[in-house]
Design a protein around this motif. Structure first.
Motif, short mmCIF file in Angstrom:
data_model
loop_
_atom_site.label_atom_id
_atom_site.label_comp_id
_atom_site.label_asym_id
_atom_site.label_seq_id
_atom_site.Cartn_x
_atom_site.Cartn_y
_atom_site.Cartn_z
N GLU A 1 0.81 -1.21 0.00
CA GLU A 1 0.00 0.00 0.00
C GLU A 1 0.85 1.27 0.00
O GLU A 1 0.33 2.37 -0.21
CB GLU A 1 -0.92 0.01 1.23
N LEU A 2 2.16 1.14 0.24
CA LEU A 2 3.04 2.31 0.32
C LEU A 2 3.03 3.12 -0.96
O LEU A 2 3.19 4.34 -0.94
CB LEU A 2 4.47 1.87 0.64
N ALA A 3 2.88 2.44 -2.09
CA ALA A 3 2.90 3.13 -3.39
C ALA A 3 1.83 4.21 -3.47
O ALA A 3 1.97 5.19 -4.20
CB ALA A 3 2.73 2.13 -4.52
N ARG A 4 0.75 4.05 -2.68
CA ARG A 4 -0.34 5.02 -2.70
C ARG A 4 -0.13 6.12 -1.67
O ARG A 4 -0.94 7.03 -1.56
CB ARG A 4 -1.67 4.31 -2.43
N ILE B 1 7.82 6.32 -0.40
CA ILE B 1 8.68 6.64 0.74
C ILE B 1 9.86 7.49 0.31
O ILE B 1 10.48 7.24 -0.73
CB ILE B 1 9.23 5.37 1.41
N LYS B 2 10.16 8.50 1.11
CA LYS B 2 11.36 9.31 0.89
C LYS B 2 12.05 9.53 2.24
O LYS B 2 11.43 9.99 3.20
CB LYS B 2 11.00 10.67 0.29
N VAL B 3 13.33 9.15 2.32
CA VAL B 3 14.12 9.43 3.52
C VAL B 3 14.63 10.86 3.38
O VAL B 3 15.52 11.15 2.57
CB VAL B 3 15.28 8.44 3.68
N ALA B 4 14.04 11.78 4.16
CA ALA B 4 14.36 13.20 4.03
C ALA B 4 15.56 13.61 4.86
O ALA B 4 16.33 14.50 4.47
CB ALA B 4 13.15 14.04 4.43
N ASN B 5 15.72 12.98 6.04
CA ASN B 5 16.81 13.36 6.94
C ASN B 5 17.42 12.12 7.57
O ASN B 5 16.71 11.15 7.88
CB ASN B 5 16.30 14.26 8.08
N THR B 6 18.74 12.14 7.76
CA THR B 6 19.42 11.06 8.48
C THR B 6 20.31 11.67 9.55
O THR B 6 20.93 12.72 9.33
CB THR B 6 20.28 10.18 7.55
N TYR B 7 20.35 11.02 10.71
CA TYR B 7 21.15 11.49 11.84
C TYR B 7 21.89 10.32 12.46
O TYR B 7 21.39 9.19 12.47
CB TYR B 7 20.26 12.15 12.90
N SER B 8 23.07 10.61 13.00
CA SER B 8 23.88 9.56 13.62
C SER B 8 23.79 9.57 15.14
O SER B 8 24.34 8.69 15.79
CB SER B 8 25.34 9.71 13.20
N SER B 9 23.09 10.55 15.71
CA SER B 9 22.99 10.62 17.18
C SER B 9 21.71 11.34 17.58
O SER B 9 21.14 12.13 16.80
CB SER B 9 24.19 11.35 17.77
N SER B 10 21.28 11.11 18.81
CA SER B 10 20.12 11.82 19.35
C SER B 10 20.40 13.31 19.41
O SER B 10 19.55 14.14 19.07
CB SER B 10 19.79 11.30 20.75
N LYS B 11 21.60 13.66 19.84
CA LYS B 11 21.97 15.07 19.99
C LYS B 11 21.87 15.80 18.66
O LYS B 11 21.37 16.92 18.58
CB LYS B 11 23.39 15.18 20.55
N HIS C 1 1.70 4.98 9.52
CA HIS C 1 1.29 6.15 8.72
C HIS C 1 -0.23 6.18 8.52
O HIS C 1 -0.82 7.25 8.41
CB HIS C 1 1.98 6.12 7.37
N SER C 2 -0.84 5.00 8.51
CA SER C 2 -2.29 4.91 8.33
C SER C 2 -3.07 5.17 9.61
O SER C 2 -4.30 5.10 9.62
CB SER C 2 -2.66 3.52 7.79
N GLY C 3 -2.35 5.46 10.69
CA GLY C 3 -3.00 5.82 11.94
C GLY C 3 -3.21 4.68 12.90
O GLY C 3 -3.94 4.82 13.90
N ASN D 1 6.07 -2.73 6.41
CA ASN D 1 4.70 -2.96 6.89
C ASN D 1 4.40 -2.07 8.08
O ASN D 1 3.30 -1.50 8.20
CB ASN D 1 4.51 -4.42 7.28
N CYS D 2 5.39 -1.95 8.97
CA CYS D 2 5.22 -1.12 10.16
C CYS D 2 5.04 0.35 9.78
O CYS D 2 4.18 1.04 10.32
CB CYS D 2 6.42 -1.30 11.09
#
Length: 226
Positions: free
Chosen positions: A8-11, A39-49, A129-131, A123-124
């Motif tokens: 369903e991600l395609a939609r 799906i688009k990965v907009a941001n990546t981070y290597s730490s919580s900070k 995303h579907s609530g 799937n997750c």
């Protein structure tokens, strides 16, 4: 706890943030997810900070978080405080009932284990995303009858009594990593006087006389120490 298949991600049109310490782990997951329609990965981070530093500027639909990253509870609470519309999927190697209850109480909508595959993660993502909520079967079965009661598990406890509210817990975690009242006020976009009031209430609730004593009883990862 309806499961939405990743077909369903395609939609869908989903922007993600990845907060994963391991570069190879982060790049592999990012590559797999970016290859999926919807799906688009907009941001990546290597730490919580690193993620917290720009969290007020970078909204995404879902944050995928490595549960083993330092200050993970602070990261989760900060996301929920600053970007409440962002949903969270946590990848963890440990999903015991108490720990999972704490994650759920903090507002985590999805939990994936290290034994799950990329399709399970997709799937997750689609489900969240579907609530809907998406937890391991053992956790979902345990909490299905009354998931709202689990939201209370995350309340901080000291000597068997509830101690800190959600906001106080966030302030306490920021104190524990060494931020001043002025820095906490800037981070949470509140007045310094409000921070001082939270600190005063925290000291009263924890039955301590100073910030240093409170920190000594409270570990950096967000749990009271005994």
């Amino acid at each position: 706890h309806k499961l939405i298949k990743h077909k369903e991600l395609a939609r869908m049109d989903i922007e993600l943030s990845l907060i994963i310490e391991s570069r190879i782990y982060r790049e592999v997951i990012s590559s797999h997810l970016n290859s999926s329609k919807g799906i688009k990965v907009a941001n990546t981070y290597s730490s919580s900070k690193q993620a917290i530093r720009t969290i007020d500027q970078c909204f995404t639909d879902i944050a995928i978080i490595d549960g083993s990253i330092n200050d993970v509870l602070l990261l989760i609470t900060t996301i929920k405080e600053v970007q409440p519309l962002t949903k969270i999927v946590l990848i963890t190697s440990c999903f015991g009932m108490t720990l999972s209850g704490e994650y759920i109480a903090l507002g985590v909508e999805g939990i994936i284990t290290n034994s799950d595959g990329v399709d399970d993660l997709k799937n997750c993502i689609a489900t969240v995303h579907s609530g809907h909520l998406c937890y391991p079967k053992e956790i979902a079965n345990l909490f299905r009858s009354n998931i709202s009661s689990v939201r209370e598990i995350g309340t901080q406890i000291y000597d068997g009594r509830p101690v800190l509210t959600r906001r106080q817990s966030i302030v306490m975690q920021l104190i524990a990593i060494g931020l001043s009242n002025k820095e906490i006020a800037r981070r949470l976009n509140i007045e310094v006087s409000t921070v001082k009031n939270h600190v005063h209430q925290i000291l009263e609730r924890m039955h301590v006389k100073s910030r240093s004593e409170a920190v000594a009883r409270y570990s950096v990862n967000g749990h009271p120490s005994h």
